[in-house]
Design a protein around this motif. Structure first.
Motif, short mmCIF file in Angstrom:
data_model
loop_
_atom_site.label_atom_id
_atom_site.label_comp_id
_atom_site.label_asym_id
_atom_site.label_seq_id
_atom_site.Cartn_x
_atom_site.Cartn_y
_atom_site.Cartn_z
N ALA A 1 -2.17 8.03 -3.35
CA ALA A 1 -1.95 7.26 -2.31
C ALA A 1 -3.10 6.67 -2.16
N ASP A 2 -3.02 5.29 -1.63
CA ASP A 2 -4.02 4.20 -1.24
C ASP A 2 -4.70 4.75 0.23
N GLU A 3 -3.89 5.00 1.01
CA GLU A 3 -4.46 5.69 2.46
C GLU A 3 -3.61 7.08 2.54
N VAL A 4 -4.63 7.98 3.21
CA VAL A 4 -3.97 9.17 3.58
C VAL A 4 -4.30 9.39 5.10
N PHE A 5 -3.27 9.66 5.85
CA PHE A 5 -3.77 9.78 7.51
C PHE A 5 -3.18 11.20 7.67
N LYS B 1 0.94 -1.04 -0.06
CA LYS B 1 -0.04 0.03 0.04
C LYS B 1 0.76 1.29 -0.09
N LYS B 2 0.39 2.27 -0.67
CA LYS B 2 0.93 3.36 -0.50
C LYS B 2 0.30 4.54 0.48
N ILE B 3 0.83 4.54 1.64
CA ILE B 3 0.31 5.53 2.70
C ILE B 3 1.22 6.74 2.64
N THR B 4 0.20 7.76 2.70
CA THR B 4 0.64 9.15 2.81
C THR B 4 0.29 9.71 4.38
N ILE B 5 1.06 10.24 5.01
CA ILE B 5 0.96 10.82 6.26
C ILE B 5 1.27 12.49 6.17
N SER C 1 4.70 1.71 9.96
CA SER C 1 4.04 1.34 8.60
C SER C 1 5.15 0.82 8.00
N GLN D 1 5.34 -1.09 3.99
CA GLN D 1 4.47 -0.11 3.24
C GLN D 1 5.16 0.87 2.49
#
Length: 118
Positions: free
Chosen positions: A112-116, A2-6, A28, A33
């Motif tokens: 991104a797949d997920e952004v936090f 997964k591509k996670i962007t924080i 992560s 990740q």
């Protein structure tokens, strides 16, 4: 993978958001990740060197940002407009990163797949 962007949007001290965001990024990445970090708004204050949070009773977690390469976190960005808003010089930041315009940051977020947000 997964591509996670924080996204770091808050000042480093006064709340636990910055530390939690950094912990989440390192955790992560340790699970292989693909992690990207983006500093915007007050979050660019996390990039200032020589902070003394112990004066206000806070822990200095900012030195841990220097460990990002050890976790293979190589995509680290700051918002050009946010740096200008706080009159921060790109060359005076605590560690090297890429400067992006708000439009370029928007494009990164679409990848991104997920952004936090912290």
């Amino acid at each position: 993978m997964k591509k996670i962007t924080i996204i770091f949007r808050h000042a480093p001290h006064g709340s636990a958001k910055g530390r939690e965001g950094l912990d989440f990024a390192l955790l992560s990445a340790s699970f292989e990740q693909e992690v990207s970090l983006i500093f915007v708004d007050e979050g660019v204050l996390n990039l200032l060197p020589l902070q003394t949070p112990e004066v206000i009773g806070a822990k200095d977690f900012l030195a841990a940002f220097k460990a990002l390469p050890l976790y293979d976190i190589e995509c680290v960005y700051a918002c050009r407009q946010s740096l200008a808003d706080y009159q921060l010089d790109e060359l005076a930041l605590a560690f090297p990163l890429e400067i992006k315009t708000p439009a370029e940051i928007g494009e990164l977020l679409t990848q991104a797949d997920e952004v936090f947000v912290y």
